[in-house]
Write a protein that holds these residues in place. Structure first.
Motif, short mmCIF file in Angstrom:
data_model
loop_
_atom_site.label_atom_id
_atom_site.label_comp_id
_atom_site.label_asym_id
_atom_site.label_seq_id
_atom_site.Cartn_x
_atom_site.Cartn_y
_atom_site.Cartn_z
N ALA A 1 0.82 -1.21 0.00
CA ALA A 1 0.00 0.00 0.00
C ALA A 1 0.86 1.26 0.00
O ALA A 1 2.03 1.25 0.42
N ALA A 2 0.26 2.36 -0.45
CA ALA A 2 0.94 3.65 -0.44
C ALA A 2 1.09 4.15 0.99
O ALA A 2 0.53 3.57 1.94
N ALA A 3 1.84 5.23 1.15
CA ALA A 3 2.07 5.78 2.49
C ALA A 3 0.77 6.18 3.18
O ALA A 3 0.69 6.18 4.41
N ASN A 4 -0.26 6.53 2.40
CA ASN A 4 -1.56 6.90 2.97
C ASN A 4 -2.48 5.69 3.15
O ASN A 4 -3.68 5.85 3.39
N ASP A 5 -1.89 4.48 3.01
CA ASP A 5 -2.60 3.20 3.19
C ASP A 5 -3.57 2.86 2.07
O ASP A 5 -4.28 1.85 2.15
N LEU A 6 -3.61 3.65 0.99
CA LEU A 6 -4.44 3.29 -0.15
C LEU A 6 -3.78 2.16 -0.91
O LEU A 6 -2.56 2.12 -1.05
N PRO A 7 -4.57 1.19 -1.40
CA PRO A 7 -3.98 0.06 -2.12
C PRO A 7 -3.25 0.52 -3.38
O PRO A 7 -3.68 1.45 -4.07
N ALA A 8 -2.16 -0.16 -3.69
CA ALA A 8 -1.46 0.10 -4.95
C ALA A 8 -2.33 -0.36 -6.11
O ALA A 8 -3.08 -1.34 -5.99
N GLU A 9 -2.23 0.32 -7.24
CA GLU A 9 -3.04 -0.05 -8.39
C GLU A 9 -2.74 -1.46 -8.87
O GLU A 9 -3.63 -2.15 -9.39
N ASP A 10 -1.50 -1.89 -8.70
CA ASP A 10 -1.12 -3.23 -9.16
C ASP A 10 -0.98 -4.21 -8.00
O ASP A 10 -0.25 -5.21 -8.09
N ALA A 11 -1.70 -3.95 -6.92
CA ALA A 11 -1.53 -4.75 -5.69
C ALA A 11 -1.67 -6.25 -5.94
O ALA A 11 -0.99 -7.06 -5.30
N ALA A 12 -2.52 -6.64 -6.87
CA ALA A 12 -2.78 -8.06 -7.10
C ALA A 12 -1.58 -8.79 -7.71
O ALA A 12 -1.52 -10.03 -7.67
N THR A 13 -0.63 -8.04 -8.27
CA THR A 13 0.50 -8.69 -8.94
C THR A 13 1.84 -8.28 -8.34
O THR A 13 2.89 -8.42 -8.98
N GLY B 1 8.43 -6.51 -7.68
CA GLY B 1 8.70 -6.98 -6.33
C GLY B 1 8.93 -5.85 -5.35
O GLY B 1 9.28 -4.72 -5.75
N ILE B 2 8.74 -6.14 -4.08
CA ILE B 2 9.05 -5.20 -3.01
C ILE B 2 9.79 -5.95 -1.90
O ILE B 2 9.71 -7.17 -1.79
N ALA B 3 10.51 -5.20 -1.10
CA ALA B 3 11.17 -5.75 0.08
C ALA B 3 11.31 -4.62 1.09
O ALA B 3 11.44 -3.45 0.71
N TRP B 4 11.29 -4.98 2.36
CA TRP B 4 11.53 -4.02 3.44
C TRP B 4 12.95 -4.23 3.97
O TRP B 4 13.34 -5.36 4.27
N VAL B 5 13.71 -3.14 4.06
CA VAL B 5 15.12 -3.21 4.42
C VAL B 5 15.40 -2.22 5.55
O VAL B 5 14.95 -1.06 5.47
#
Length: 201
Positions: free
Chosen positions: A101-113, A151-155
């Motif tokens: 999700a974005a910083a404002n907690d709105l879902p990303a447009e491509d969240a499903a992939t 892809g995403i990752a938290w670092v």
């Protein structure tokens, strides 16, 4: 503290690169994955996490969690091997909507992939031998096959080595940060994101 060696210990002097590969993990790998996780965190994260948190890490408990992950999903786990030794691992899977999700907690447009790299670790003594790149490239190919598009990752923000690794493969911080409670000490993480079209150099 865990012993420095295992049943199949790495040599004191590392040989030249030999028989490096990445393969899907099996439940039989769980103990080695847990050992690498605990030892790597205790070595690489000693300036980021409280001493009592690191000292309290339980390899047996971690191994059981990894066996459950491999049996139940939804994450897929890969291990890197050099010769007979398991030297690192990567856990990936579809990203929960809350993670992308974005910083404002709105879902990303491509969240499903969107795919999440939840953990990517190489034991420090096997570092700088290309294992992390092979792990991520292999995982990325698997994720593309499953229909993921990025892809995403938290670092940890202060973990310059990890941030630098992701930058080198083309994953950049996207401006979203979070702060975790790490045993009473705040741990600030940045989110990095990038393409799954990765190739080995």
């Amino acid at each position: 503290m865990l012993p420095a060696t295992t049943d199949n210990p790495a040599p004191d002097r590392l040989p030249g690169m030999a028989d490096a590969q990445v393969r899907p993990a099996t439940p039989a790998d769980a103990d080695e994955i847990a050992r690498i996780q605990v030892q790597t965190w205790q070595t690489a994260f000693e300036s980021l996490l409280p001493t009592d948190v690191l000292a309290g890490l339980d390899p047996a408990e971690a191994a059981e969690q990894w066996r459950q992950t491999m049996a139940q999903g939804p994450a897929t786990v890969f291990v890197a091997q050099e010769g007979p030794w398991v030297v690192g691992f990567c856990s990936v899977g579809p990203s929960p909507e809350s993670e992308s999700a974005a910083a404002n907690d709105l879902p990303a447009e491509d969240a499903a992939t969107v795919a999440l790299v939840s953990l990517l670790l190489v034991e420090p003594r096997w570092g700088r031998r290309g294992h992390a790149g092979r792990l991520l490239a292999t995982a990325a190919a698997e994720l593309r096959g499953a229909g993921c598009t990025r892809g995403i990752a938290w670092v940890p923000e202060r973990n310059a080595a990890s941030v630098g690794f992701f930058r080198r493969v083309g994953w950049e911080p996207d401006g979203v940060v979070r702060t975790l409670d790490a045993g009473g000490r705040p741990l600030r993480e940045v989110r990095v994101t990038g393409t799954l079209e990765l190739e080995l150099a």
